[in-house]
Design an enzyme around this catalytic site. Structure first.
Site, short mmCIF file in Angstrom:
data_model
loop_
_atom_site.label_atom_id
_atom_site.label_comp_id
_atom_site.label_asym_id
_atom_site.label_seq_id
_atom_site.Cartn_x
_atom_site.Cartn_y
_atom_site.Cartn_z
N HIS A 17 2.92 6.77 -7.80
CA HIS A 17 2.94 6.75 -6.34
C HIS A 17 3.51 8.05 -5.78
O HIS A 17 3.02 8.58 -4.77
CB HIS A 17 3.76 5.56 -5.86
CG HIS A 17 3.95 5.52 -4.38
ND1 HIS A 17 5.14 5.86 -3.78
CD2 HIS A 17 3.09 5.21 -3.38
CE1 HIS A 17 5.00 5.74 -2.47
NE2 HIS A 17 3.78 5.35 -2.20
N GLU B 59 0.78 10.51 -5.86
CA GLU B 59 -0.17 10.26 -4.78
C GLU B 59 0.24 11.00 -3.51
O GLU B 59 -0.58 11.63 -2.83
CB GLU B 59 -0.27 8.76 -4.51
CG GLU B 59 -1.15 8.39 -3.33
CD GLU B 59 -0.67 7.16 -2.59
OE1 GLU B 59 -0.51 7.25 -1.36
OE2 GLU B 59 -0.44 6.12 -3.24
N HIS B 60 1.53 10.94 -3.18
CA HIS B 60 2.03 11.66 -2.01
C HIS B 60 1.86 13.17 -2.17
O HIS B 60 1.45 13.87 -1.24
CB HIS B 60 3.51 11.34 -1.80
CG HIS B 60 3.77 10.04 -1.11
ND1 HIS B 60 4.49 9.94 0.06
CD2 HIS B 60 3.39 8.77 -1.42
CE1 HIS B 60 4.57 8.68 0.44
NE2 HIS B 60 3.91 7.95 -0.45
N GLU C 233 10.25 4.89 2.27
CA GLU C 233 9.22 3.87 2.05
C GLU C 233 9.79 2.70 1.25
O GLU C 233 9.48 1.53 1.53
CB GLU C 233 8.02 4.48 1.34
CG GLU C 233 6.82 3.57 1.26
CD GLU C 233 5.58 4.24 0.69
OE1 GLU C 233 4.57 3.54 0.51
OE2 GLU C 233 5.62 5.46 0.42
#
Length: 459
Positions: free
Chosen positions: A79, A82-83, A159
């Site tokens: 993840h 992904e950012h 997040e």
């Protein structure tokens, strides 16, 4: 006389041409709904679905990597990466990437799951070349600088904090841990505060290099598009990054395996000062490749998939004990989960759990009646068709199908498969799945006596 080197060169050239051969996987009507696949040298797969009646196109790249591919110390790396792929390439800055799509009124995003990651852009059909260039550039040319890693760390920690502030979301992560323990599938996709703080540029860059090889990628596009044009533009973008140099490479096979979950009777409570208690009562489900998944889908729809479902009627409509109550399935390559979620006042948690457990036991022993099964099949067929009415959904379907199953199923075939589910099929899968002793995950402000009674729901 032909030299050995000439024969070898000719053979390699022939193999490269064979790899690039295009197949029509599904034939549409008058070109509508036709699905084609091309495997490029380098092992990169390109699948498309044509829909000439629309003015949009969605382009995505699926990577065969998710949080289950992480070691404990790398938890959250997929993840995190992904950012980072949105933070800039040698060709574009982070602002350039977002501004390029914004300038044509498009939308761009990505998501990370436990077994795959997807990056996509939805644009007007005339702007598809731009979307292809931007997304391919991100996937092949990301800089992943130390400065970007440090800057994005704070965003990801926020997040995580946002997710933890939403107990209705967080309880599903807790349920995965309850059922799967401290395993790659049981850990959160986002990672934890400790693992995110420990990740550095070098470890993330190595993870990127290992898992973003073209053999691990599937390019998918749907909408008013031409397959040959998409292939040509994708190939140009990847060759510009020298990403297709291995002409002998072949795509990785879909994940497979068989993992038996024997978790039963486990209870995990996260005591928090929330207004509601959030609960998930669940059992082991089925792997996504299990043919019984069609019957399980019907069972899920009838038990907790809509306003007419048993759980909604019993918990909300008849007794008013919860606003949100539903059941769901999660299928992975080698196992699956079946869960029942409800959010209710803490004082009502035991009543809600008893009703849910009683319904699970009743369906496991008696099955569902024919009327419930017929209604559930109709619900699934209708929602499947309605859910595929935009190019983004079509792109998701063909991309995920290629990555996870290695083939494509037409919508008509899917509807036919659902319609073939019999009451006996549903009763058999209900006995198999719901017959397990359940486990339980709870987030809420439960007092000691209430917490002590949670074992009753799984006994």
């Amino acid at each position: 006389m032909t030299s050995r080197s000439s024969v070898t060169t000719a053979r390699a050239s022939s193999e490269a041409r064979a790899v690039a051969r295009t197949q029509t996987l599904l034939k549409g009507t008058n070109g509508i709904g036709t699905v084609r696949r091309t495997v490029l040298p380098g092992g990169l797969r390109v699948v498309t679905e044509t829909l000439p009646s629309v003015r949009s196109a969605t382009f995505g790249i699926w990577a065969n990597v998710g949080s289950r591919d992480e070691t404990p110390t790398l938890n959250g790396a997929t993840h995190y990466l992904e950012h980072l792929l949105f933070k800039g390439t040698a060709k574009r800055s982070a602002l350039d990437i977002s501004a390029a799509i914004d300038a044509v009124g498009g939308e761009m995003n990505a998501f990370t799951a436990k077994e795959y990651t997807c990056y996509y852009a939805r644009v007007l059909d005339t702007d598809l070349p731009l979307a292809i260039d931007v997304v391919c550039d991100m996937l092949t040319g990301s800089l992943i600088t130390a400065e970007d890693v440090d800057a994005e760390r704070g965003v990801i920690l926020e997040e995580i904090a946002m997710t933890e502030d939403d107990p209705g979301d967080c309880v599903h992560d807790l349920f995965a841990h309850t059922m799967l323990g401290d395993t790659p599938l049981g850990r959160p996709v986002l990672g934890t505060v400790d693992t995110i703080n420990a990740l550095d540029r070098g470890r993330i860059a190595r993870f990127y290099k290992k898992h973003y090889d073209p053999t691990h990628l599937v390019v998918a596009a749907a909408g008013n598009i031409d397959h040959a044009t998409v292939v040509r533009q994708v190939r140009k973008a990847f060759e510009r990054a020298d990403a297709l140099s291995r002409t002998d490479a072949v795509p990785v096979a879909p994940r497979h395996g068989s993992r038996k979950l024997r978790t039963a009777g486990r209870v995990e409570l996260l005591n928090r000062k929330t207004e509601q208690a959030h609960v998930v009562l669940g059992v082991p489900g089925l792997a996504r490749t299990d043919e019984r998944r069609w019957a399980l889908g019907v069972l899920n729809a009838a038990l907790g998939g809509g306003m007419s479902s048993r759980l909604f009627q019993e918990v909300r409509e008849k007794r008013g004990l919860a606003y949100s109550v539903y059941s769901y399935t999660s299928g992975f390559a080698d196992c699956g989960l079946f869960g029942v979620y409800a959010g209710c006042r803490p004082s009502q948690v035991h009543d809600v759990l008893k009703i849910c457990r009683d319904e699970l036991d009743r369906v496991a022993s008696e099955g569902l009646n024919d009327e419930e099964i017929g209604r559930a099949i109709g619900q699934l067929c209708g929602s499947t068709v309605l859910g595929l009415e935009d190019t983004g959904a079509l792109m998701n379907r063909i991309g995920k199908s290629e990555l996870c199953w290695g083939d494509q199923m037409s919508v008509d075939d899917m509807l036919a498969r659902m319609a073939q589910v019999t009451p006996d099929d549903v009763r058999a899968v209900a006995d198999e799945v719901l017959g397990h002793r359940p486990s339980l995950s709870v987030i809420g402000p439960l007092k000691d006596k209430q917490a002590d009674r949670l074992e009753e729901a799984v006994s």
